[in-house]
Design a protein around this motif. Structure first.
Motif, PDB file in Angstrom:
ATOM      1  N   VAL A  82      24.530  25.834  57.721  1.00 25.61           N
ATOM      2  CA  VAL A  82      23.490  26.849  57.546  1.00 25.61           C
ATOM      3  C   VAL A  82      24.233  28.152  57.254  1.00 25.61           C
ATOM      4  CG1 VAL A  82      21.521  28.025  58.591  1.00 25.61           C
ATOM      5  CG2 VAL A  82      22.039  25.650  59.239  1.00 25.61           C
ATOM      6  N   ALA A  83      24.124  28.629  56.024  1.00 21.07           N
ATOM      7  CA  ALA A  83      24.899  29.791  55.596  1.00 21.07           C
ATOM      8  C   ALA A  83      23.982  30.840  54.982  1.00 21.07           C
ATOM      9  CB  ALA A  83      25.962  29.372  54.578  1.00 21.07           C
ATOM     10  N   ALA A  84      24.255  32.098  55.282  1.00 21.96           N
ATOM     11  CA  ALA A  84      23.464  33.215  54.771  1.00 21.96           C
ATOM     12  C   ALA A  84      24.200  33.881  53.608  1.00 21.96           C
ATOM     13  CB  ALA A  84      23.223  34.231  55.889  1.00 21.96           C
ATOM     14  N   LEU A 141      23.068  35.787  67.837  1.00 22.07           N
ATOM     15  CA  LEU A 141      22.387  34.564  67.427  1.00 22.07           C
ATOM     16  C   LEU A 141      21.749  33.870  68.631  1.00 22.07           C
ATOM     17  CD1 LEU A 141      24.974  33.286  64.823  1.00 22.07           C
ATOM     18  CD2 LEU A 141      22.580  33.853  64.341  1.00 22.07           C
ATOM     19  N   ARG A 142      22.462  33.850  69.760  1.00 26.31           N
ATOM     20  CA  ARG A 142      21.887  33.272  70.981  1.00 26.31           C
ATOM     21  C   ARG A 142      20.593  33.985  71.366  1.00 26.31           C
ATOM     22  NH1 ARG A 142      27.089  33.845  72.750  1.00 26.31           N
ATOM     23  NH2 ARG A 142      28.247  31.925  72.420  1.00 26.31           N
ATOM     24  N   ALA A 143      20.646  35.301  71.309  1.00 25.35           N
ATOM     25  CA  ALA A 143      19.460  36.092  71.654  1.00 25.35           C
ATOM     26  C   ALA A 143      18.322  35.810  70.675  1.00 25.35           C
ATOM     27  CB  ALA A 143      19.794  37.577  71.688  1.00 25.35           C
ATOM     28  N   ARG A 163      17.973  37.119  60.936  1.00 25.90           N
ATOM     29  CA  ARG A 163      17.750  38.317  61.747  1.00 25.90           C
ATOM     30  C   ARG A 163      19.061  38.991  62.154  1.00 25.90           C
ATOM     31  NH1 ARG A 163      14.060  34.746  63.898  1.00 25.90           N
ATOM     32  NH2 ARG A 163      15.043  34.558  65.932  1.00 25.90           N
ATOM     33  N   VAL A 164      20.166  38.271  62.085  1.00 25.37           N
ATOM     34  CA  VAL A 164      21.435  38.800  62.594  1.00 25.37           C
ATOM     35  C   VAL A 164      22.338  39.336  61.482  1.00 25.37           C
ATOM     36  CG1 VAL A 164      23.565  38.146  63.805  1.00 25.37           C
ATOM     37  CG2 VAL A 164      21.338  37.430  64.696  1.00 25.37           C
ATOM     38  N   VAL A 165      22.390  38.676  60.352  1.00 20.21           N
ATOM     39  CA  VAL A 165      23.245  39.135  59.249  1.00 20.21           C
ATOM     40  C   VAL A 165      22.384  39.401  58.008  1.00 20.21           C
ATOM     41  CG1 VAL A 165      25.277  37.888  60.119  1.00 20.21           C
ATOM     42  CG2 VAL A 165      23.846  36.822  58.400  1.00 20.21           C
ATOM     43  N   PRO A 166      22.781  40.355  57.180  1.00 23.38           N
ATOM     44  CA  PRO A 166      22.025  40.616  55.949  1.00 23.38           C
ATOM     45  C   PRO A 166      21.976  39.346  55.100  1.00 23.38           C
ATOM     46  CG  PRO A 166      23.648  42.345  56.340  1.00 23.38           C
ATOM     47  CD  PRO A 166      23.928  41.242  57.327  1.00 23.38           C
ATOM     48  N   THR A 167      20.776  38.983  54.655  1.00 21.55           N
ATOM     49  CA  THR A 167      20.588  37.693  53.985  1.00 21.55           C
ATOM     50  C   THR A 167      19.684  37.825  52.773  1.00 21.55           C
ATOM     51  OG1 THR A 167      20.768  36.578  56.119  1.00 21.55           O
ATOM     52  CG2 THR A 167      19.788  35.315  54.330  1.00 21.55           C
ATOM     53  N   ALA A 215      17.692  27.975  63.542  1.00 26.84           N
ATOM     54  CA  ALA A 215      19.019  28.588  63.384  1.00 26.84           C
ATOM     55  C   ALA A 215      19.053  29.471  62.144  1.00 26.84           C
ATOM     56  CB  ALA A 215      20.097  27.503  63.305  1.00 26.84           C
ATOM     57  N   GLY A 216      18.455  29.014  61.035  1.00 24.66           N
ATOM     58  CA  GLY A 216      18.413  29.813  59.815  1.00 24.66           C
ATOM     59  C   GLY A 216      17.610  31.086  60.002  1.00 24.66           C
ATOM     60  N   ALA A 217      16.480  30.980  60.712  1.00 24.04           N
ATOM     61  CA  ALA A 217      15.661  32.167  60.981  1.00 24.04           C
ATOM     62  C   ALA A 217      16.426  33.164  61.848  1.00 24.04           C
ATOM     63  CB  ALA A 217      14.351  31.758  61.657  1.00 24.04           C
ATOM     64  N   ALA A 218      17.159  32.666  62.840  1.00 25.05           N
ATOM     65  CA  ALA A 218      17.972  33.547  63.689  1.00 25.05           C
ATOM     66  C   ALA A 218      19.069  34.204  62.859  1.00 25.05           C
ATOM     67  CB  ALA A 218      18.576  32.750  64.853  1.00 25.05           C
ATOM     68  N   LEU A 219      19.717  33.418  62.000  1.00 25.01           N
ATOM     69  CA  LEU A 219      20.787  33.945  61.155  1.00 25.01           C
ATOM     70  C   LEU A 219      20.262  35.065  60.260  1.00 25.01           C
ATOM     71  CD1 LEU A 219      23.770  33.620  60.441  1.00 25.01           C
ATOM     72  CD2 LEU A 219      23.101  31.822  58.824  1.00 25.01           C
TER      73      LEU A 219
END
Length: 166
Positions: free
Chosen positions: A118-120, A157-159, A93-97, A87-91
């Motif tokens: 799990v927060a970015a 995130l699902r993708a 990829r989806v939001v600037p982190t 989930a963190g790895a997906a996050l």
């Protein structure tokens, strides 16, 4: 997105006297609806309804467990953390982190169902507003995320999770 004040007293009252929000969400109760990003037979990943950071996720076992250590064998305890990692790895990829923050919160007094936040942290946040300050409603305020934005982020995130990377 703007930040709004959060009624922490009302939230604490619901958390301490209401039903388990995760069990009710999993049962399909519309009052406890969250945007579910991933669910399998053992774990669920969903967007936090009260985020202080964009895309903040909660990861929880499907089965109601209350002790993040004591309710899991050593072997079982690795499973939710593998989901947290994905989930963190997906996050990322989806939001600037800049960094992923992880926390296990709750207690037998409220929000007792084990769940891991799990927060970015986005890049460029001044140091005095990072770490716990970025996660606290009192200092950060609640991030008001429009429903269509939550839906878009959840789909991304699902993708990202289904791609298997991470």
């Amino acid at each position: 997105m703007r930040r709004v004040e959060f009624d922490e007293q009302a939230y604490a009252q619901r958390s301490r006297t209401g039903p388990c929000f995760i069990c009710r969400m999993l049962a399909g109760d519309p009052e406890f609806r969250h945007e579910i990003v991933h669910r399998d037979e053992r774990h669920v990943v969903f967007l936090d309804r009260y985020p202080t950071l964009l895309g903040k996720l909660l990861v929880a076992p499907v089965r109601h467990r209350e002790d993040v250590i004591g309710d899991f064998t050593a072997e079982e305890s690795a499973e939710p953390w593998q989901v947290v990692h994905r989930a963190g790895a997906a996050l990322q990829r989806v939001v600037p982190t800049e960094r992923i923050y992880l926390q296990s919160l709750g207690s037998k007094s409220g929000n007792s169902h084990v769940h891991i936040h799990v927060a970015a942290l986005p890049p460029g946040v001044p140091y005095d507003r990072q770490q716990t300050a970025a996660l606290l409603w009192e200092s950060a305020g609640l991030l008001e995320v429009p429903a269509e934005e939550s839906t878009r982020i959840a789909a991304q995130l699902r993708a990202a999770l289904s791609s298997g990377a991470g």
